[in-house]
Design an enzyme around this catalytic site. Structure first.
Site, PDB file in Angstrom:
ATOM      1  N   HIS A  45      28.311  81.647 -30.653  1.00 29.85           N
ATOM      2  CA  HIS A  45      27.692  82.789 -29.994  1.00 29.85           C
ATOM      3  C   HIS A  45      26.268  82.442 -29.579  1.00 29.85           C
ATOM      4  O   HIS A  45      25.561  81.732 -30.288  1.00 29.85           O
ATOM      5  CB  HIS A  45      27.670  83.998 -30.935  1.00 29.85           C
ATOM      6  CG  HIS A  45      29.056  84.452 -31.290  1.00 29.85           C
ATOM      7  ND1 HIS A  45      29.952  84.909 -30.361  1.00 29.85           N
ATOM      8  CD2 HIS A  45      29.703  84.488 -32.475  1.00 29.85           C
ATOM      9  CE1 HIS A  45      31.089  85.221 -30.958  1.00 29.85           C
ATOM     10  NE2 HIS A  45      30.977  84.959 -32.240  1.00 29.85           N
ATOM     11  N   ARG A  71      29.123  75.833 -36.532  1.00 31.84           N
ATOM     12  CA  ARG A  71      30.274  76.549 -35.973  1.00 31.84           C
ATOM     13  C   ARG A  71      30.352  76.170 -34.507  1.00 31.84           C
ATOM     14  O   ARG A  71      29.440  76.459 -33.729  1.00 31.84           O
ATOM     15  CB  ARG A  71      30.151  78.059 -36.132  1.00 31.84           C
ATOM     16  CG  ARG A  71      31.354  78.762 -35.457  1.00 31.84           C
ATOM     17  CD  ARG A  71      31.600  80.144 -35.952  1.00 31.84           C
ATOM     18  NE  ARG A  71      30.535  81.063 -35.631  1.00 31.84           N
ATOM     19  CZ  ARG A  71      30.548  82.352 -35.973  1.00 31.84           C
ATOM     20  NH1 ARG A  71      31.572  82.840 -36.664  1.00 31.84           N
ATOM     21  NH2 ARG A  71      29.555  83.141 -35.660  1.00 31.84           N
ATOM     22  N   ASP A  85      29.199  64.394 -34.641  1.00 31.09           N
ATOM     23  CA  ASP A  85      28.344  63.234 -34.339  1.00 31.09           C
ATOM     24  C   ASP A  85      26.851  63.540 -34.555  1.00 31.09           C
ATOM     25  O   ASP A  85      26.037  62.617 -34.653  1.00 31.09           O
ATOM     26  CB  ASP A  85      28.564  62.751 -32.890  1.00 31.09           C
ATOM     27  CG  ASP A  85      29.894  62.027 -32.712  1.00 31.09           C
ATOM     28  OD1 ASP A  85      30.528  61.689 -33.729  1.00 31.09           O
ATOM     29  OD2 ASP A  85      30.307  61.816 -31.561  1.00 31.09           O
ATOM     30  N   GLU A 149      40.365  85.177 -38.052  1.00 28.54           N
ATOM     31  CA  GLU A 149      39.583  86.326 -37.590  1.00 28.54           C
ATOM     32  C   GLU A 149      40.319  87.129 -36.523  1.00 28.54           C
ATOM     33  O   GLU A 149      39.699  87.856 -35.754  1.00 28.54           O
ATOM     34  CB  GLU A 149      38.200  85.894 -37.093  1.00 28.54           C
ATOM     35  CG  GLU A 149      38.202  84.795 -36.072  1.00 28.54           C
ATOM     36  CD  GLU A 149      36.801  84.392 -35.623  1.00 28.54           C
ATOM     37  OE1 GLU A 149      35.833  85.126 -35.863  1.00 28.54           O
ATOM     38  OE2 GLU A 149      36.684  83.325 -35.004  1.00 28.54           O
ATOM     39  N   ASP A 175      35.390  90.214 -36.328  1.00 30.96           N
ATOM     40  CA  ASP A 175      36.414  89.968 -35.305  1.00 30.96           C
ATOM     41  C   ASP A 175      37.795  90.409 -35.780  1.00 30.96           C
ATOM     42  O   ASP A 175      38.594  90.904 -34.986  1.00 30.96           O
ATOM     43  CB  ASP A 175      36.437  88.482 -34.933  1.00 30.96           C
ATOM     44  CG  ASP A 175      35.324  88.145 -33.957  1.00 30.96           C
ATOM     45  OD1 ASP A 175      35.247  88.789 -32.902  1.00 30.96           O
ATOM     46  OD2 ASP A 175      34.524  87.260 -34.261  1.00 30.96           O
TER      47      ASP A 175
END
Ligand code: 3PY
Length: 252
Positions: A45, A71, A85, A149, A175
């Site tokens: 987000h 996330r 990475d 979710e 969610d």
């Protein structure tokens, strides 16, 4: 890599972290020094690119007490590989709804033979200097969490639980409530649904995680045996702290 969050979870510790949504590394450096076990940088987000994510991973490490998780924006092999990475200790993959999607996340996050992650000697591997060591340890040490979710994911939970290589199922109450047509992510119907998910995950010997809205909520989930609670975010703490500081000064 940024900390040992998976090893600590596997040793039976219950961990508490928070999300980071602000793009200034100072926020992660502060959060990373406060005693949280993990700071989860939120690439899903808000407007955060991979260059920023890498800076926030490094800033969390500088804080000294927290592992950096990321996330990712979605269940996408490029997003997953580039997030790992950066040197993150693990990733949280949002909106996983089927066994095939869970398997795709494993495929992207694990090196062969478990998956198909490509070797990219970047920050995680000391820009090449530590690539062989990192390649050897990554499958055993990096945390792969998938988010439950949506109602579709709850209905297909057994398929998700059957996928090898996933370390933890992370519930997103907001969610999940939204996908069930419910407004209150902390209401009784949600509590019951979430308790069912946690119980089934535990019965399948999987670790569990959840987003908590604040300390009371977090304490309830820890009491319920959840392994990783991510509570609020830097934005939550900024908003609540400022509001609480101002409130007594504005009383009539
Ligand atoms: C949710 O509550 O849905 C989340 O994904 C928390 O970030």
């Amino acid at each position: 890599m940024s900390g040992d969050v998976r090893a600590r979870l596997e040793a039976g510790e219950q961990l508490v972290g928070t999300f980071a949504g602000l793009r200034d590394p100072a926020a992660c450096e502060v959060l990373g020094a406060l005693g949280f076990d993990a700071v989860c940088i939120d690439g899903e987000h808000g407007a955060m690119g991979i260059e920023t994510i890498e800076r926030l991973v490094a800033a969390t490490e500088r804080g000294g007490s927290a592992s950096a998780l990321v996330r990712v924006a979605g269940n996408d092999p490029v997003a997953i590989a580039t997030a790992l990475d950066t040197g993150a200790a693990g990733i949280v993959v949002p909106r996983v709804e089927s066994g095939a999607e869970a398997a795709a996340a494993v495929d992207a996050a694990r090196y062969p033979p478990l998956g198909r992650r490509g070797i990219g000697p970047s920050r995680a591997a000391r820009y090449g200097a530590g690539v062989l060591d990192y390649r050897q340890r990554a499958n055993d040490e990096l945390l792969l969490a998938i988010q439950v979710e949506t109602w579709a994911a709850v209905q297909r939970l057994d398929d998700l639980l059957a996928v090898e290589g996933v370390d933890l199922l992370f519930v997103g109450p907001t969610d999940l409530a939204s996908s069930m047509g419910l407004n209150d992510p902390a209401g009784p119907e949600m509590r019951e649904t979430i308790a069912g998910v946690l119980e089934r995950a535990r019965a399948a010997a999987r670790r569990t995680g959840i987003f908590a809205f604040g300390p009371d909520d977090a304490a309830d989930w820890l009491e319920a045996g959840v392994n990783l609670v991510l509570m609020g975010s830097d934005l939550t703490w900024l908003g609540r702290g400022a509001r609480d500081a101002l409130a007594p000064l504005r009383r009539p």
